[in-house]
Design an enzyme around this catalytic site. Sequence first.
Site, PDB file in Angstrom:
ATOM      1  N   ASP A  14       0.843  -1.195   0.000  1.00  0.00           N
ATOM      2  CA  ASP A  14       0.000   0.000   0.000  1.00  0.00           C
ATOM      3  C   ASP A  14       0.880   1.247   0.000  1.00  0.00           C
ATOM      4  O   ASP A  14       1.815   1.357   0.806  1.00  0.00           O
ATOM      5  CB  ASP A  14      -0.890  -0.033   1.246  1.00  0.00           C
ATOM      6  CG  ASP A  14      -2.009   0.980   1.202  1.00  0.00           C
ATOM      7  OD1 ASP A  14      -2.439   1.349   0.096  1.00  0.00           O
ATOM      8  OD2 ASP A  14      -2.473   1.402   2.282  1.00  0.00           O
ATOM      9  N   HIS A  73      -7.526   9.517   5.091  1.00  0.00           N
ATOM     10  CA  HIS A  73      -6.949   8.548   6.005  1.00  0.00           C
ATOM     11  C   HIS A  73      -7.165   9.031   7.436  1.00  0.00           C
ATOM     12  O   HIS A  73      -7.159  10.232   7.698  1.00  0.00           O
ATOM     13  CB  HIS A  73      -5.437   8.407   5.764  1.00  0.00           C
ATOM     14  CG  HIS A  73      -5.098   7.777   4.453  1.00  0.00           C
ATOM     15  ND1 HIS A  73      -4.181   8.314   3.578  1.00  0.00           N
ATOM     16  CD2 HIS A  73      -5.556   6.651   3.855  1.00  0.00           C
ATOM     17  CE1 HIS A  73      -4.072   7.533   2.516  1.00  0.00           C
ATOM     18  NE2 HIS A  73      -4.907   6.524   2.651  1.00  0.00           N
ATOM     19  N   GLY A  74      -7.352   8.091   8.361  1.00  0.00           N
ATOM     20  CA  GLY A  74      -7.543   8.467   9.759  1.00  0.00           C
ATOM     21  C   GLY A  74      -8.975   8.856  10.049  1.00  0.00           C
ATOM     22  O   GLY A  74      -9.899   8.542   9.293  1.00  0.00           O
ATOM     23  N   ASN A 100      -8.048   0.743   7.754  1.00  0.00           N
ATOM     24  CA  ASN A 100      -6.925   0.691   8.686  1.00  0.00           C
ATOM     25  C   ASN A 100      -7.347   1.262  10.044  1.00  0.00           C
ATOM     26  O   ASN A 100      -7.306   0.571  11.058  1.00  0.00           O
ATOM     27  CB  ASN A 100      -5.725   1.467   8.127  1.00  0.00           C
ATOM     28  CG  ASN A 100      -4.482   1.326   8.984  1.00  0.00           C
ATOM     29  OD1 ASN A 100      -4.281   0.313   9.642  1.00  0.00           O
ATOM     30  ND2 ASN A 100      -3.628   2.343   8.971  1.00  0.00           N
ATOM     31  N   THR A 101      -7.800   2.504  10.051  1.00  0.00           N
ATOM     32  CA  THR A 101      -8.142   3.196  11.293  1.00  0.00           C
ATOM     33  C   THR A 101      -9.199   2.449  12.098  1.00  0.00           C
ATOM     34  O   THR A 101      -9.087   2.326  13.324  1.00  0.00           O
ATOM     35  CB  THR A 101      -8.636   4.627  10.976  1.00  0.00           C
ATOM     36  OG1 THR A 101      -7.609   5.326  10.277  1.00  0.00           O
ATOM     37  CG2 THR A 101      -8.983   5.373  12.247  1.00  0.00           C
TER      38      THR A 101
END
Length: 280
Positions: free
Chosen positions: A80, A175-176, A227-228
Amino acid sequence: MYNILDDALENNYAVPQFNMNGWIWLEAILKTAEACRAPVIVGTTDKIVDQIGGFRLLSESFSIMKEEIGLTVPAVLHLDHGQTVERCVEAVDAGYDSVMYDGSKLSIEENVENTKKVVSYAHKHGVTVEAEVGSVGGTEDGIYSDLLYADLNECRTLIEETGVDSLAPALGSVHGKYNGEPNLGFEEMAALRESTPVPFVLHGASGISNEDLGRAISYGHAKINYNTELNIAWSQATRRILEGNADLYAPMEILKPGKEALKETVATVLRRTGAYHQVK
């Protein structure tokens, strides 16, 4: 990656990519995918590869764990946000199934030039390539980017000139954690979908509503990255066990709640994206 994304695109669901941040992530992702009869993608960000042991260790461990689990569903190991052509080549040589070259911070001319190099090398080894246009905002593994919507003409240019297998067009996701509500560019998604058959990839899906997720999938997002969401579930479960048991020191007891939280979160995402029970 070819087969699972093509099937997802044809049947209007998405295969989630779950980023691993340690070995318990890998175990939880693969075991849950098997239990849920779902295809799955395990992502390792460029920055975290060296922290976990390097490309070769990750690739060989991935293969061994699939064998030990007795995995019967499709599972892909993916780099990634590969930061350079050289890092993507390293991943291919180590046995990764798929790589993402992230040239989104470069001019479209440089992005195309470098993506071409990655595609040329990867395709010779049967490895698929994902690319990005625009910039997914937020922070992932310490790398910060401002949100910058993809230019649709640049998306078309990159696809046509490089032969890339999937595209991550930055259209409002981050992201996040989100500050406020996500604002995805559905009109742009629809316009881009009309001009290319290539599967799309949605980065930064944690925090997006089921309704918006369904709309993004309907416009051809066949791969959706998480992910988060996993990290929050793991950290909350680990924090609870430590705060509630001040004298606890046995590693297996400390790790167990976090592993269970990862499995539950993976199963929930597999249902949300429609990948659940897609493997008969």
